[in-house]
Write an enzyme that holds these catalytic residues in place. Sequence first.
Site, short mmCIF file in Angstrom:
data_model
loop_
_atom_site.label_atom_id
_atom_site.label_comp_id
_atom_site.label_asym_id
_atom_site.label_seq_id
_atom_site.Cartn_x
_atom_site.Cartn_y
_atom_site.Cartn_z
N ASP A 1 -41.25 -3.04 -69.64
CA ASP A 1 -41.41 -3.99 -68.54
C ASP A 1 -41.19 -3.29 -67.18
O ASP A 1 -41.03 -2.07 -67.12
CB ASP A 1 -40.40 -5.13 -68.78
CG ASP A 1 -40.77 -6.44 -68.11
OD1 ASP A 1 -41.87 -6.55 -67.56
OD2 ASP A 1 -39.93 -7.37 -68.16
N HIS A 2 -41.14 -4.08 -66.11
CA HIS A 2 -41.01 -3.58 -64.73
C HIS A 2 -40.29 -2.24 -64.58
O HIS A 2 -39.13 -2.11 -64.98
CB HIS A 2 -40.21 -4.59 -63.89
CG HIS A 2 -40.87 -5.90 -63.76
ND1 HIS A 2 -41.67 -6.24 -62.71
CD2 HIS A 2 -40.84 -6.97 -64.58
CE1 HIS A 2 -42.11 -7.46 -62.87
NE2 HIS A 2 -41.63 -7.94 -64.01
N GLU B 1 -35.27 -9.94 -60.26
CA GLU B 1 -35.86 -8.91 -61.12
C GLU B 1 -34.98 -7.67 -61.04
O GLU B 1 -34.75 -7.15 -59.96
CB GLU B 1 -37.27 -8.62 -60.60
CG GLU B 1 -37.99 -7.49 -61.28
CD GLU B 1 -39.38 -7.30 -60.66
OE1 GLU B 1 -40.08 -8.30 -60.42
OE2 GLU B 1 -39.73 -6.15 -60.40
N HIS C 1 -39.73 -15.04 -61.57
CA HIS C 1 -38.90 -14.89 -62.77
C HIS C 1 -37.83 -15.96 -62.80
O HIS C 1 -37.23 -16.27 -61.77
CB HIS C 1 -38.20 -13.52 -62.78
CG HIS C 1 -39.13 -12.36 -62.98
ND1 HIS C 1 -39.08 -11.23 -62.21
CD2 HIS C 1 -40.13 -12.16 -63.87
CE1 HIS C 1 -40.01 -10.38 -62.63
NE2 HIS C 1 -40.67 -10.92 -63.62
N HIS D 1 -46.79 -12.77 -65.06
CA HIS D 1 -45.33 -12.60 -65.06
C HIS D 1 -44.65 -13.93 -64.79
O HIS D 1 -45.23 -14.82 -64.15
CB HIS D 1 -44.90 -11.56 -64.02
CG HIS D 1 -45.05 -10.17 -64.55
ND1 HIS D 1 -43.99 -9.40 -64.93
CD2 HIS D 1 -46.16 -9.44 -64.81
CE1 HIS D 1 -44.43 -8.25 -65.40
NE2 HIS D 1 -45.75 -8.25 -65.34
N ASN E 1 -45.74 -12.86 -69.87
CA ASN E 1 -44.35 -12.49 -70.14
C ASN E 1 -43.44 -13.72 -70.23
O ASN E 1 -43.51 -14.60 -69.37
CB ASN E 1 -43.82 -11.60 -69.02
CG ASN E 1 -44.53 -10.26 -68.95
OD1 ASN E 1 -45.36 -9.95 -69.79
ND2 ASN E 1 -44.21 -9.50 -67.93
O1 LIG Z 1 -42.05 -11.75 -66.17
C1 LIG Z 1 -41.14 -11.65 -66.98
C2 LIG Z 1 -40.71 -10.33 -67.44
O2 LIG Z 1 -41.35 -9.30 -66.77
C3 LIG Z 1 -40.46 -12.84 -67.57
O3 LIG Z 1 -40.32 -13.87 -66.65
P1 LIG Z 1 -39.52 -15.21 -67.07
O4 LIG Z 1 -38.11 -14.82 -67.30
O5 LIG Z 1 -39.70 -16.14 -65.90
O6 LIG Z 1 -40.17 -15.71 -68.32
O1 LIG Z 2 -38.01 -8.54 -64.84
C1 LIG Z 2 -37.89 -9.56 -65.47
C2 LIG Z 2 -37.52 -9.67 -66.87
O2 LIG Z 2 -37.18 -11.00 -67.10
C3 LIG Z 2 -36.43 -8.71 -67.27
O3 LIG Z 2 -35.21 -9.14 -66.89
P1 LIG Z 2 -33.87 -8.21 -67.01
O4 LIG Z 2 -33.99 -7.11 -66.00
O5 LIG Z 2 -32.78 -9.19 -66.73
O6 LIG Z 2 -33.83 -7.69 -68.42
ZN LIG Z 3 -42.18 -6.78 -59.54
ZN LIG Z 4 -41.98 -9.79 -64.79
#
Ligand SMILES: O=C(CO)COP(=O)(O)O
Ligand SMILES: O=C[C@H](O)COP(=O)(O)O
Ligand SMILES: [Zn+2]
Ligand SMILES: [Zn+2]
Length: 358
Positions: free
Chosen positions: A108-109, A181, A225, A264, A286
Amino acid sequence: MGLLDIVPAGVVTGKNLSKVFEYARENGFAIPAINCTSTSTVNAALEGARDIKSPIIIQFSQGGAAYFAGKGLDNKNQEASIIGAVAGAQYVRTVAKAYGIPVIIHSDHCAKKLLPWFDGMLAADEEYFKAHGEPLFSSHMLDLSEESKEENIEICLKYLRRMAAIDCHLEMEIGITGGEEDGVDNSEVDNAALYTQPEDIWEIYQRFSEVTDLFSIAAGFGNVHGVYAPGNVKLHPELLGKHQAYVVDQLKCENPKPVFFVFHGGSGSSEAEIAEAVKNGVVKMNVDTDTQWAYWAGLRDYYEAKKGYLQTQVGNPDGDNKPNKKHYDPRVFVRECEKTMIQRVKQACENLGNVNRL
Ligand SMILES: O=C(CO)COP(=O)(O)O
Ligand SMILES: O=C[C@H](O)COP(=O)(O)O
Ligand SMILES: [Zn+2]
Ligand SMILES: [Zn+2]
């Protein structure tokens, strides 16, 4: 023709991943990407998708990966996040085929300051490629949306060339995701930054396509998010349709949806918003916060239901000398978390049309 006529069960990478996304686009559905932090949450995501006969994406965030390896490990230079992501990917590879579904492993990110994490995962991909002819992960996300567009694209292209050589997909982000995030609070960010412009999508599409077609775009359409009070988040998935139309116009292509979009902040979105996004070419959505909540709700309900059996090791409503071992065994209470998470994963699949796709 189902997905298993096109790709094998187990982890899919490279051209097979492209085939999965193309199949989703042609058949009007998208695949949920579930943020996982443990073997328990990975298993719940796999079980939910297996039950509903559909593919699934397992993804690890930088923090989630560090947690996978163990909170007790030092994460200087992203070491724990690298070890955890690699361990998570290897775990998924070990069990995926047994679930009989196509599985995509994704990270992810990754913001600029976290690039050492990305470098570590990519090194593991390259090593895996040497031995097996495919990368360890199916895909990775680079999130340089906080940088200038030029820098975002340049850094992505640099990695894309390296990734294309090992058949690894790249998901890039343009436009900021609001909310929280990786501990960065984007809730006060300028509204315009949350919505990507069609010219930007075209520029990315064009420049990335010169290198490879193994990429997708997380374009901002008001995504946030987390889950907030109704009315706080204004999603505009119809913008993705405008982006597609713009790219079609430039390319003069037959395909009405040339861009693979990623959604996202799936949690808390309405069925209508999700359907509109899928209609406009989203192939991956996501979900983290809602599956976190579901996992917790399972434990909460279990504790409420079994309270009298969970206060002491010996002694419960059935008798002062009755042992409670079978109630506090983690396999029992963690399983309750998994059961409710499985239901939420199935719901995400249903919302995205990702049902009976094998
Ligand atoms: O985009 C996400 C992870 O990259 C998840 O977002 P949510 O937590 O809002 O479902
Ligand atoms: O970036 C968004 C995802 O929901 C990941 O969250 P996190 O960094 O808390 O694991
Ligand atoms: Zn971002
Ligand atoms: Zn995300």
